[in-house]
Motif scaffolding. Sequence first.
Motif, PDB file in Angstrom:
ATOM      1  N   LEU A  76       7.502  31.794  46.746  1.00 39.65           N
ATOM      2  CA  LEU A  76       6.616  31.422  45.648  1.00 39.65           C
ATOM      3  C   LEU A  76       5.211  31.898  45.956  1.00 39.65           C
ATOM      4  O   LEU A  76       4.744  31.799  47.097  1.00 39.65           O
ATOM      5  N   ALA A  77       4.536  32.414  44.944  1.00 41.11           N
ATOM      6  CA  ALA A  77       3.163  32.875  45.141  1.00 41.11           C
ATOM      7  C   ALA A  77       2.216  31.686  45.174  1.00 41.11           C
ATOM      8  O   ALA A  77       2.326  30.763  44.375  1.00 41.11           O
ATOM      9  N   THR A  78       1.327  31.688  46.138  1.00 37.79           N
ATOM     10  CA  THR A  78       0.293  30.660  46.157  1.00 37.79           C
ATOM     11  C   THR A  78      -0.952  31.218  45.472  1.00 37.79           C
ATOM     12  O   THR A  78      -1.164  32.417  45.424  1.00 37.79           O
ATOM     13  N   THR A  79      -1.754  30.327  44.927  1.00 38.54           N
ATOM     14  CA  THR A  79      -2.950  30.786  44.224  1.00 38.54           C
ATOM     15  C   THR A  79      -4.026  31.165  45.227  1.00 38.54           C
ATOM     16  O   THR A  79      -3.955  30.833  46.409  1.00 38.54           O
TER      17      THR A  79
ATOM     18  N   GLY B 236      -7.022  30.273  45.844  1.00 39.65           N
ATOM     19  CA  GLY B 236      -8.073  29.343  46.244  1.00 39.65           C
ATOM     20  C   GLY B 236      -8.363  29.444  47.736  1.00 39.65           C
ATOM     21  O   GLY B 236      -7.444  29.632  48.522  1.00 39.65           O
TER      22      GLY B 236
ATOM     23  N   LEU C 112      -8.981  27.451  50.005  1.00 40.99           N
ATOM     24  CA  LEU C 112      -8.408  26.471  50.915  1.00 40.99           C
ATOM     25  C   LEU C 112      -6.971  26.797  51.285  1.00 40.99           C
ATOM     26  O   LEU C 112      -6.494  26.412  52.334  1.00 40.99           O
ATOM     27  N   MET C 113      -6.274  27.485  50.385  1.00 39.09           N
ATOM     28  CA  MET C 113      -4.862  27.737  50.652  1.00 39.09           C
ATOM     29  C   MET C 113      -4.550  29.221  50.687  1.00 39.09           C
ATOM     30  O   MET C 113      -3.403  29.621  50.628  1.00 39.09           O
TER      31      MET C 113
ATOM     32  N   THR D 210       2.410  31.581  52.190  1.00 34.31           N
ATOM     33  CA  THR D 210       3.504  31.838  51.257  1.00 34.31           C
ATOM     34  C   THR D 210       4.451  30.651  51.334  1.00 34.31           C
ATOM     35  O   THR D 210       4.730  30.146  52.417  1.00 34.31           O
ATOM     36  N   THR D 211       4.929  30.192  50.198  1.00 33.32           N
ATOM     37  CA  THR D 211       5.872  29.085  50.193  1.00 33.32           C
ATOM     38  C   THR D 211       7.293  29.619  49.993  1.00 33.32           C
ATOM     39  O   THR D 211       7.553  30.360  49.053  1.00 33.32           O
TER      40      THR D 211
ATOM     41  N   LEU E  77       7.163  28.763  37.992  1.00 34.07           N
ATOM     42  CA  LEU E  77       6.382  29.189  39.157  1.00 34.07           C
ATOM     43  C   LEU E  77       6.549  30.689  39.342  1.00 34.07           C
ATOM     44  O   LEU E  77       7.647  31.224  39.196  1.00 34.07           O
ATOM     45  N   ALA E  78       5.460  31.349  39.680  1.00 32.27           N
ATOM     46  CA  ALA E  78       5.513  32.792  39.913  1.00 32.27           C
ATOM     47  C   ALA E  78       6.127  33.065  41.278  1.00 32.27           C
ATOM     48  O   ALA E  78       5.784  32.415  42.263  1.00 32.27           O
ATOM     49  N   THR E  79       7.052  34.003  41.320  1.00 35.16           N
ATOM     50  CA  THR E  79       7.564  34.434  42.616  1.00 35.16           C
ATOM     51  C   THR E  79       6.772  35.649  43.065  1.00 35.16           C
ATOM     52  O   THR E  79       6.205  36.367  42.254  1.00 35.16           O
ATOM     53  N   THR E  80       6.723  35.853  44.355  1.00 42.96           N
ATOM     54  CA  THR E  80       5.955  36.986  44.851  1.00 42.96           C
ATOM     55  C   THR E  80       6.752  38.265  44.663  1.00 42.96           C
ATOM     56  O   THR E  80       7.951  38.250  44.435  1.00 42.96           O
TER      57      THR E  80
ATOM     58  N   VAL F  97      -3.235  20.572  51.205  1.00 41.46           N
ATOM     59  CA  VAL F  97      -2.834  20.879  49.835  1.00 41.46           C
ATOM     60  C   VAL F  97      -2.371  22.331  49.749  1.00 41.46           C
ATOM     61  O   VAL F  97      -3.028  23.221  50.264  1.00 41.46           O
ATOM     62  N   THR F  98      -1.242  22.553  49.111  1.00 41.25           N
ATOM     63  CA  THR F  98      -0.808  23.919  48.792  1.00 41.25           C
ATOM     64  C   THR F  98      -0.703  24.036  47.277  1.00 41.25           C
ATOM     65  O   THR F  98      -0.157  23.160  46.615  1.00 41.25           O
ATOM     66  N   LYS F  99      -1.283  25.104  46.747  1.00 39.39           N
ATOM     67  CA  LYS F  99      -1.229  25.310  45.302  1.00 39.39           C
ATOM     68  C   LYS F  99      -0.296  26.474  44.992  1.00 39.39           C
ATOM     69  O   LYS F  99      -0.372  27.526  45.609  1.00 39.39           O
ATOM     70  N   LEU F 100       0.589  26.271  44.024  1.00 41.53           N
ATOM     71  CA  LEU F 100       1.503  27.330  43.612  1.00 41.53           C
ATOM     72  C   LEU F 100       1.024  27.913  42.293  1.00 41.53           C
ATOM     73  O   LEU F 100       0.583  27.183  41.403  1.00 41.53           O
ATOM     74  N   ALA F 101       1.117  29.215  42.168  1.00 39.60           N
ATOM     75  CA  ALA F 101       0.701  29.873  40.930  1.00 39.60           C
ATOM     76  C   ALA F 101       1.780  29.701  39.870  1.00 39.60           C
ATOM     77  O   ALA F 101       2.960  29.849  40.145  1.00 39.60           O
TER      78      ALA F 101
END
Lengths: 107, 107, 107
Positions: A30-33, A35, A37-38, A42-43, B30-33, C27-31
């Motif tokens: 999953l793509a992380t944004t 920001g 802080l994060m 990669t999730t 959710l967006a995947t990479t 915190v983890t943010k997902l797009a």
Amino acid sequence: MKLVLAIVSNDDSGMVSAALTKEGFAVTKLATTGGFLMAGNTTFIVGTEDDKVDQVISIISKQSSRRTQLVPSATTMDVGMYSSFPVEVTVGGSTIFVLNVDRFEKV
Amino acid sequence: MKLVLAIVSNDDSGMVSAALTKEGFAVTKLATTGGFLMAGNTTFIVGTEDDKVDQVISIISKQSSRRTQLVPSATTMDVGMYSSFPVEVTVGGSTIFVLNVDRFEKV
Amino acid sequence: MKLVLAIVSNDDSGMVSAALTKEGFAVTKLATTGGFLMAGNTTFIVGTEDDKVDQVISIISKQSSRRTQLVPSATTMDVGMYSSFPVEVTVGGSTIFVLNVDRFEKV
Ligand code: NI
Ligand code: NI
Ligand code: NI
């Protein structure tokens, strides 16, 4: 069935992905944004049988443990010269959550 | 309350999204990479009452089951002619995880 | 250990992120993808001890509750004049799922 959700440093994301795939695990990233802080994570989502959770954690751990590295650092000195000396920084590392799966379907 | 996490082929992602929304389910995508191994998937999160999990799975399944398609394929032959014949490829498909929700809040 | 998965309106995403971080939560943010149905949301993942779930929900709730705002709205009238009057719109809001964590590792 378990769902492993792992937040992996981008330093290690490619190695984790390759190692899990090589061992036959289906991996979704999953793509992380962006920001601040994060940034840099990669999730991963990995579904697996209960008895392979240890293997998944072991693979992620092997490829992404938090560790220190020596990197060059420069200090400017009084008379215009500078000294470059190594400093220790922490890189890599993962946070891993294992969740119980109530029901699993592949259609 | 259950959380349905579905990894859906991009071939079917639009249809799954539309069908779930039409039946009143709140859908988050959710967006995947862009990694080559997981290109072509979208991850859906759907929260739902326990007694509607079957309906969610049925909708996703109906809109995205793995199936074969015949697509044209061309082979070059010795004397400069070519033969086009259909080959069977697999498209679509979803992987669905249902997770138990410990607590749910809408604020 | 619990995993809090919160879908937060983009109106409030920055405030939620800042408030959680200030209180020491990772915190983890997902797009989310750009589809029109789910535009405007950010998905947060927060891992936390069981006894801090209330605090996480309280922070998210405080920073992102659904609320109404008065915004100006213009109507064109017959003779070329227009009247601007306020209308009430709903902004913000979060959907929060708390999941039980079977196992947690930080490597
Ligand atoms: Ni199981
Ligand atoms: Ni329930
Ligand atoms: Ni716990």
